[in-house]
Design a protein around this motif. Structure first.
Motif, PDB file in Angstrom:
ATOM      1  N   UNK A  91      38.387  54.916  51.229  1.00  0.00           N
ATOM      2  CA  UNK A  91      38.611  53.803  50.307  1.00  0.00           C
ATOM      3  C   UNK A  91      37.250  53.259  49.888  1.00  0.00           C
ATOM      4  N   UNK A  92      37.128  52.916  48.625  1.00  0.00           N
ATOM      5  CA  UNK A  92      35.866  52.396  48.102  1.00  0.00           C
ATOM      6  C   UNK A  92      35.967  50.876  47.981  1.00  0.00           C
ATOM      7  N   UNK A  93      35.024  50.200  48.628  1.00  0.00           N
ATOM      8  CA  UNK A  93      34.959  48.746  48.629  1.00  0.00           C
ATOM      9  C   UNK A  93      33.839  48.268  47.718  1.00  0.00           C
ATOM     10  N   UNK A  94      34.115  47.230  46.943  1.00  0.00           N
ATOM     11  CA  UNK A  94      33.103  46.531  46.171  1.00  0.00           C
ATOM     12  C   UNK A  94      32.827  45.237  46.913  1.00  0.00           C
ATOM     13  N   UNK A  95      31.558  44.985  47.203  1.00  0.00           N
ATOM     14  CA  UNK A  95      31.190  43.782  47.946  1.00  0.00           C
ATOM     15  C   UNK A  95      30.237  42.945  47.096  1.00  0.00           C
ATOM     16  N   UNK A  96      30.632  41.704  46.869  1.00  0.00           N
ATOM     17  CA  UNK A  96      29.766  40.749  46.180  1.00  0.00           C
ATOM     18  C   UNK A  96      29.092  39.924  47.276  1.00  0.00           C
ATOM     19  N   UNK A  97      27.835  40.215  47.538  1.00  0.00           N
ATOM     20  CA  UNK A  97      27.067  39.566  48.600  1.00  0.00           C
ATOM     21  C   UNK A  97      26.338  38.366  48.015  1.00  0.00           C
ATOM     22  N   UNK A 114      29.666  39.657  37.688  1.00  0.00           N
ATOM     23  CA  UNK A 114      30.502  40.516  38.533  1.00  0.00           C
ATOM     24  C   UNK A 114      31.637  41.185  37.764  1.00  0.00           C
ATOM     25  N   UNK A 115      32.336  40.444  36.952  1.00  0.00           N
ATOM     26  CA  UNK A 115      33.503  40.987  36.248  1.00  0.00           C
ATOM     27  C   UNK A 115      33.120  42.181  35.359  1.00  0.00           C
ATOM     28  N   UNK A 116      32.031  42.048  34.629  1.00  0.00           N
ATOM     29  CA  UNK A 116      31.596  43.139  33.758  1.00  0.00           C
ATOM     30  C   UNK A 116      31.258  44.401  34.532  1.00  0.00           C
ATOM     31  N   UNK A 117      30.587  44.249  35.668  1.00  0.00           N
ATOM     32  CA  UNK A 117      30.259  45.416  36.496  1.00  0.00           C
ATOM     33  C   UNK A 117      31.522  46.038  37.061  1.00  0.00           C
ATOM     34  N   UNK A 118      32.412  45.210  37.588  1.00  0.00           N
ATOM     35  CA  UNK A 118      33.664  45.723  38.177  1.00  0.00           C
ATOM     36  C   UNK A 118      34.479  46.527  37.166  1.00  0.00           C
TER      37      UNK A 118
END
Length: 146
Positions: A91-97, A114-118
């Motif tokens: 599973x691939x996780x996106x983490x906003x640190x 963040x939204x644009x990158x996601x």
């Protein structure tokens, strides 16, 4: 999103991903040549760029150590695990640190971008917003993936 003709971007303008960032993500997703990616915002280029890549043999501890203690980053982690049925999964996780100790300007810039990158990183299974290491502990990933 284009910023042609604009001066220095302000904290609410958001940034888009550089082509290299998207290509590197696709290599993680399809070819499995990276365990993780760490992205940073390059304000001069007005792009989200790849800051670090992790080899497939690197651990989750290596990944968390690659995140700065006092600055924001985005990260993608390819989490491999075995299900209760003994099936190998990924599973691939996106983490906003966004650590509590980071500058407010940085927090706002990363939050608005963040939204644009996601949207450009197609294939993310889960997203985690973390302000301290306990919010993205390996157990958190295991709980979400199962």
């Amino acid at each position: 999103m284009s910023f042609t003709g604009l001066g220095r971007p302000n904290a609410t303008s958001g940034m888009c991903a550089a082509g290299h960032a998207k290509d590197t993500f696709l290599e993680l997703k399809r070819k499995k040549i990276y365990r993780y990616l760490v992205f940073r915002i390059d304000e001069k280029k007005r792009k989200v760029v790849v800051e670090k890549t992790g080899d497939p043999a690197e651990t989750y501890d290596d990944f968390t150590a690659s995140l700065p203690e006092n600055d924001c980053r985005y990260a993608v982690y390819d989490f491999d695990f075995v299900t209760s049925d003994n099936c190998q999964k990924s599973k691939i996780f996106f983490i906003a640190w966004s650590p509590s100790s980071s500058r407010i300007r940085s927090k706002v810039l990363y939050a608005t971008s963040k939204h644009g990158l996601r949207e450009e990183l197609d294939g993310i299974h889960y997203e985690i917003q973390a302000t301290d290491p306990t919010e993205m502990d390996l157990e958190v990933l295991k709980d979400r993936a199962n």
